[in-house]
Design an enzyme around this catalytic site. Structure first.
Site, PDB file in Angstrom:
ATOM      1  CB  SER A  94      -1.008   0.049   1.281  1.00 21.26           C
ATOM      2  OG  SER A  94      -0.342   0.088   2.513  1.00 21.26           O
ATOM      3  CE  LYS A 117      -7.726   1.477   0.567  1.00 22.47           C
ATOM      4  NZ  LYS A 117      -7.796   0.047   0.743  1.00 22.47           N
ATOM      5  N   GLY A 206      -9.408  -8.249  15.130  1.00 28.21           N
ATOM      6  CA  GLY A 206      -8.538  -7.889  13.940  1.00 28.21           C
ATOM      7  C   GLY A 206      -9.202  -7.273  12.937  1.00 28.21           C
ATOM      8  CG  ASP A 220     -10.376   1.880   3.944  1.00 28.53           C
ATOM      9  OD1 ASP A 220      -9.532   1.823   3.033  1.00 28.53           O
ATOM     10  OD2 ASP A 220     -11.537   1.257   3.943  1.00 28.53           O
ATOM     11  CE  LYS A 224     -11.927  -0.043   0.668  1.00 28.96           C
ATOM     12  NZ  LYS A 224     -12.365  -0.605   1.803  1.00 28.96           N
ATOM     13  N   GLY A 342      -9.482  -9.257   3.494  1.00 34.60           N
ATOM     14  CA  GLY A 342      -9.140 -10.683   3.839  1.00 34.60           C
ATOM     15  C   GLY A 342      -7.940 -11.104   2.788  1.00 34.60           C
TER      16      GLY A 342
END
Lengths: 362, 362
Positions: A94, A117, A206, A220, A224, A342
């Site tokens: 990232s 991203k 997590g 975040d 997107k 994931g």
């Protein structure tokens, strides 16, 4: 036999799953031959000057122990450009620095596949450079997993745009963390937990970044949305150029350790309960959503109320949901829902992109 | 400039939308040049011996009035194979005869794009011939719209399989007609209509085939399941080789006009009400679903009960919903929901496929 060279950067959660999938794909696609010529992790790299392959199975084990110090990115690009066949650069980091090198990479005819991203949600200038360079050199750039992990979000939107559908609105829950938090804090049945406790629980499971504030600030989700807006033709200048609701109370935004933050968040539980109760009084639930209205050109990220039977209200766990309202779909949107994070599913988006790119360049 | 020849067969609901989209795509993709060299409807065809183009705008108008009688399919294939560039055959019919010619077409190096279910849901031998010929000649066959219209169902499943995910179960509402009928007959709120009235209403709204029995027999759903099962590696021998619940009462299956059928269906309303009431007593709703369990290898089509918060219970209108349970997605499936029928969205699947095929063959 189609042959292609692969350079892989990053071997964390996504990167290591990707390498497993690459090894599997190599055995199930007899007409394709992947040459893994370069692999790098945070501060080490493995490659051979003679363009010979690196064995995936042993690369990960030997990388940390015996990899060379990470070469300068320009050196890497020169090396890749000199490989005597088509090359795909797989960026499973990232990293902003690598993202900013995409135009240089594409300029040398090297295609890119990535879940990163940063390249697509930073400045609009970088976006324009990336896609203009891709168009002029024919090197491709695929980034399915930059939104919604392996779910077919980017490809679906690109197909709509390419075939001339008019996108009217995109709306959804784009953060697994926010999904989990609100599905637990304001569930459809029962009264749900207290806000600060749900944040602590999500961190323990997590489902958050190491510091949950990196999720709660909404950035975040904003990144997107920026990607989807731009793909559909709305040239948002950055991920901070529109209204983004920050769920970190103003007084807790600086100078606090993660633990101090979680401790002091308890003081805001009553305020958050009020939000939930107001929605419940109207027989609705509160959710943290991103939306882009293409008729007004307005993007926004923040809390919204939804009817209890609405698909956005009725999410489970940490699932993402993205709804596309378009001219062709009419009043009822196309909806895609599932795990938006994931290692295995994110890597699947990268692997699929790799196969699509290879099918076009060789 | 990439150049490709297109042959289009069928100009009904989907075909006419496809031609509009093709005209649009031609103006928005300056680096692509489509040559429309052949177009045919039920009994007429238009093409020029010198491979010159047919103008889309006028083709549809002139086709019926001045098109030549439909040539023999072998003649058409010979003509297309002699065009001095790559050719894509776009089959917007639901013709079994054309579907059976796919191996011959692919054998000549002509790629195929189609929403026609017949080719992929008839005998397994035809399926094998089609994909074996595609593999050996490199001619591609894309059929996104054969399941779920323009929604990304086929491409998503293909991506999962190609990258090595293990498909465990596919489940969903695959028929817009059945979706509408059960969402109205057994809604989440209220008691819903009587069965025979809902069938009549669905027909009036254009949500059924001209004879609703063609939906109620479950065969359309069985065909779609057959396609998905085969793509995921389960070699179902045909769409009638597994359990398919037929909602036409046994005594009404033959020798009745559509109107007689609808009239006599009223006698079964009490029986259908009982189904709905039994499910409601368990706080569930009844839905007509298709499912494939890949661990047991069993496909089935029929009525099932669902919890009221289940995504399959909570559908609206005539929407389809398809859930993919896979190893990588774990316990929570990837779900795609939206319009699974309609000219514009079905044609969008065809147009997208065309662009994907062209990006690979030229």
């Amino acid at each position: 036999m189609k042959e292609v060279s692969i350079a892989v950067v990053g071997a964390g959660g996504v990167g290591s799953c990707f390498l497993q999938q690459l090894a599997l794909i190599a055995t199930t696609h007899p007409k394709l031959r992947f040459h893994l010529n370069y692999i790098a992790i945070i501060d080490k790299a493995l490659y051979h000057d003679d363009f010979s392959d690196i064995d995936i199975d042993t690369a990960l084990a030997t990388l940390e122990a015996s990899g060379a110090p990470l070469p300068n990115l320009d050196v890497v690009i020169d090396y890749l450009a000199s490989i005597p066949r088509k090359v795909v650069f797989v960026d499973n980091t990232s990293s902003q620095a690598i993202a900013e090198a995409y135009p240089k990479i594409l300029q040398r005819g090297i295609s890119i596949v990535t879940p990163n991203k940063k390249a697509f949600s930073s400045s609009y200038e970088l976006w324009q450079q990336i896609f203009a360079t891709s168009l002029s050199t024919g090197a491709l750039v695929y980034h399915e997993s930059s939104v919604g992990a392996g779910m077919p979000i980017i490809s679906t939107l690109n197909d709509m745009v390419a075939t001339g559908d008019k996108i009217q609105k995109i709306e959804g829950v784009f953060s697994g963390t926010m999904s989990y938090l609100f599905n637990s804090f304001a569930p459809l049945t029962g009264s749900g937990g207290r806000w600060s406790e749900e944040v602590r629980k999500a961190k323990a499971l997590g489902f958050t970044e190491p510091d949950p504030r990196d999720d709660l600030n909404g950035l975040d989700v904003a990144r997107k949305l920026t990607i989807l807006a731009r793909l559909a033709g709305l040239p948002l200048s950055s991920a901070t150029s529109f209204s983004v609701q920050n769920l970190i109370p103003e007084k807790l935004r600086r100078d606090l350790s993660t633990e101090e933050f979680l401790e002091r968040l308890i003081a805001y539980d009553d305020e958050m309960d009020l939000l939930k109760q107001e929605a419940a009084a109207a027989d609705k639930v509160v959710r943290f959503v991103g939306s882009i209205d293409f008729t007004t050109g307005i993007a926004s990220v923040g809390l919204q109320w939804y009817d209890r039977l609405h698909s956005i209200a009725n999410l489970q766990g940490s699932d993402n949901i993205i709804s596309f309202y378009t001219e062709r779909y009419g009043s009822k949107p196309l909806i895609i829902r599932g795990a938006g994070a994931g290692g295995a599913v994110t890597a699947m988006g990268v692997s699929s992109d790799l196969l699509k790119v290879v099918s076009q360049i060789v």
